[in-house]
Motif scaffolding. Structure first.
Motif: not given
Length: 331
Positions: A39, A93, A117, A119-121, A125, A127
């Motif tokens: 990660e 994304r 991949s 990861e979005c919040v 983006p 992480r």
């Protein structure tokens, strides 16, 4: 109430045990498959790796990670490609997959497969994460298969299949040959060993094979001046030149091949004399698909002229000329 609390604690303990067992199974499977999870937080580029990723990069497990230092393990071209597709994945994304060569912290070369991949919040983006797998064995096996398919096992030169792919720009399977364009051929030189049959008949095939190995070593000197040096038959060899090679340079190299093959070959204490005849055909339009037949015509003329000579196809089927301009008929 106490009974209910005890029951809940028992359920929690059981779930924790199951989770620990699942993690243990995952870790064992990951190690067996040489797949680790990673990660990267985009805000500060901080990294988290599982143990297998540490092992792949030959870093002590649990040691501090620095993304900049990790990137130094990738060759520059690979690093630039990785950064480019990573940035694109973050922008879109999405994700990516890349096979990359690395040099570990201990200096060992390995191939890894990176999957990622984003990861979005709230649509942004935050992480990027994925897996890294050691695929060195897979790449080594693929390279071995390619070597077997494209190179002559006796001399180490390219084989006939590779030669045909280079002059045609298309491999036998019908796909474009790697690094080969159909318009990239300037000339084809065919080389046929003189008196080699006598070596096999009189001294045996083991001695003959040793002679071919030495011929291969000598012709390998042309690799830096050509696009392909190949063994295309028992005692027949071929050299493919790019369009940047001047006609005069190809002729000089053809004469150099004749001189090189005049030198005796030392095998099992014997001085063996063979020799070579050379035929050359130059491309008029940069295409190489018809040059083999033209060079073969010139080679036939060289052997008919007494061997140990160079002949050039003059553009008409059945005829060839010497570098000095003297005609030779195929008869």
């Amino acid at each position: 109430m106490e009974a209910r609390i005890d029951e809940q604690q028992a359920v929690i303990a059981r779930l924790e045990a199951e989770l620990a067992h699942s993690r243990k199974v995952f870790d064992r499977a990951s190690e067996a498959a040489q797949i680790g999870v990673w990660e990267c937080e985009l805000a500060d580029s901080s990294l988290r790796w599982t143990d297998v990723v540490y092992d792949i990069f030959e870093l002590p497990r649990g040691s501090a990670l620095d993304r900049g230092r990790t990137l130094e393990c990738y060759p520059q071209a690979t690093r630039e490609a990785l950064e480019r597709i990573r940035s694109k994945a973050i922008e879109d994304r999405s994700g990516f997959c890349l096979d990359a060569e690395i040099v570990t912290m201990r200096g060992n070369r390995r191939w890894i497969r990176i999957t990622a991949s984003v990861e979005c919040v709230d649509g942004e983006p935050v992480r990027i994460f994925g897996m890294k797998q050691d695929i060195t064995a897979e790449k080594t096996a693929a390279l071995r298969l390619r070597t077997m398919a494209e190179f002559d096992s006796l001399t180490g030169l390219a084989n006939r299949s590779r030669f045909q792919a280079v002059i045609g720009g298309v491999a036998a399977e019908g796909v474009e040959a790697e690094g080969v364009a159909a318009s990239a051929v300037g000339a084809v030189m065919l080389i046929d060993l003189d008196r080699f049959k006598d070596v096999n008949d009189d001294l045996g095939h083991i001695v003959g094979d040793d002679c071919l190995k030495e011929v291969g070593r000598r012709l390998a000197l042309l690799r830096s001046r050509s696009d392909c040096v190949a063994r295309i038959g028992g005692d027949e060899f071929a050299v493919v030149f790019g369009p940047q090679t001047a006609h005069a340079a190809a002729l000089r190299l053809g004469a150099a091949v004749v001189r090189l093959m005049e030198r005796p070959i030392l095998v099992a204490g014997r001085r063996i004399h063979i020799g070579a005849s050379v035929g050359i055909a130059f491309s008029q339009d940069g295409r190489g698909d018809a040059l083999y037949g033209h060079a073969d015509t010139a080679l036939y003329a060289a052997k008919a002229a007494g061997r140990g000579t160079v002949r050039v196809f003059d553009g008409k089927v059945g005829d060839a000329v010497s570098p000095s301009g003297k005609g030779e008929s195929r008869g």
